[in-house]
Write a protein that holds these residues in place. Structure first.
Motif, PDB file in Angstrom:
ATOM      1  N   GLU A 197       0.820  -1.212   0.000  1.00  0.00           N
ATOM      2  CA  GLU A 197       0.000   0.000   0.000  1.00  0.00           C
ATOM      3  C   GLU A 197       0.852   1.259   0.000  1.00  0.00           C
ATOM      4  O   GLU A 197       0.482   2.268  -0.597  1.00  0.00           O
ATOM      5  N   MET A 198       2.014   1.203   0.638  1.00  0.00           N
ATOM      6  CA  MET A 198       2.923   2.348   0.642  1.00  0.00           C
ATOM      7  C   MET A 198       3.342   2.687  -0.793  1.00  0.00           C
ATOM      8  O   MET A 198       3.584   3.841  -1.121  1.00  0.00           O
ATOM      9  N   LEU A 199       3.421   1.683  -1.655  1.00  0.00           N
ATOM     10  CA  LEU A 199       3.885   1.858  -3.025  1.00  0.00           C
ATOM     11  C   LEU A 199       2.750   2.117  -4.015  1.00  0.00           C
ATOM     12  O   LEU A 199       2.986   2.293  -5.203  1.00  0.00           O
ATOM     13  N   LEU A 200       1.536   2.145  -3.528  1.00  0.00           N
ATOM     14  CA  LEU A 200       0.354   2.240  -4.365  1.00  0.00           C
ATOM     15  C   LEU A 200      -0.029   3.684  -4.649  1.00  0.00           C
ATOM     16  O   LEU A 200      -0.015   4.530  -3.757  1.00  0.00           O
ATOM     17  N   LEU A 201      -0.381   3.943  -5.900  1.00  0.00           N
ATOM     18  CA  LEU A 201      -0.966   5.226  -6.263  1.00  0.00           C
ATOM     19  C   LEU A 201      -2.347   5.283  -5.609  1.00  0.00           C
ATOM     20  O   LEU A 201      -3.195   4.437  -5.873  1.00  0.00           O
ATOM     21  N   LYS A 202      -2.552   6.245  -4.729  1.00  0.00           N
ATOM     22  CA  LYS A 202      -3.765   6.260  -3.908  1.00  0.00           C
ATOM     23  C   LYS A 202      -4.845   7.138  -4.526  1.00  0.00           C
ATOM     24  O   LYS A 202      -4.996   8.291  -4.179  1.00  0.00           O
TER      25      LYS A 202
END
Length: 138
Positions: free
Chosen positions: A50-55
């Motif tokens: 999730e840290m690496l995910l485009l939010k």
């Protein structure tokens, strides 16, 4: 003797703090971001993924669906994903801020693409590219 105890306690506290600080370092390029995301996803390490995910809204919805799918898997299937290796089949820079990585893991052996985008100088995985209809359904 008292100062020696204080020094020992301090050294132990520093050791515990440094060994337990598990916040991963954010990658600084598209390939490393993709690799870290793939490994975290296979491992069920959703905090790192999730840290690496485009939010954005759609990415978060797809990611939540993926987490629910993964969490419902039997323990042996989760273990198979964790033990799986992955292979980068191809890497393509679309432009200076977008790349495609085609990969497959040794458990499912099904090629998938992920798109990694540079937004505000940070590389992020656009999860909706993979799960939003850009892949053939088998």
């Amino acid at each position: 003797m008292k100062s020696l105890k204080i020094i020992v306690v301090f050294i132990i506290a520093v050791a515990v703090f440094t060994c337990c600080n598990t916040t991963p370092t954010r990658p600084d390029n598209a390939m490393d971001t993709g690799r870290m995301f793939i490994r975290a996803s296979l491992d069920g390490d959703f905090k790192t993924a999730e840290m690496l995910l485009l939010k954005d809204t759609l990415n978060m919805q797809y990611f939540q669906s993926y987490k629910q799918f993964y969490n419902k898997l039997a323990a042996d299937k989760k273990e198979n994903y964790k033990n799986a290796s992955y292979e980068i089949n191809s890497y393509k820079d679309i432009n200076d801020s977008s790349s495609l990585i085609n990969y497959s893991n040794s458990y499912m052996n099904k090629p998938l693409d992920i798109r990694v985008q540079k937004i505000n100088n940070t590389w992020l995985v656009d999860f909706k590219y993979t799960y939003g209809g850009n892949q053939p359904v088998n």
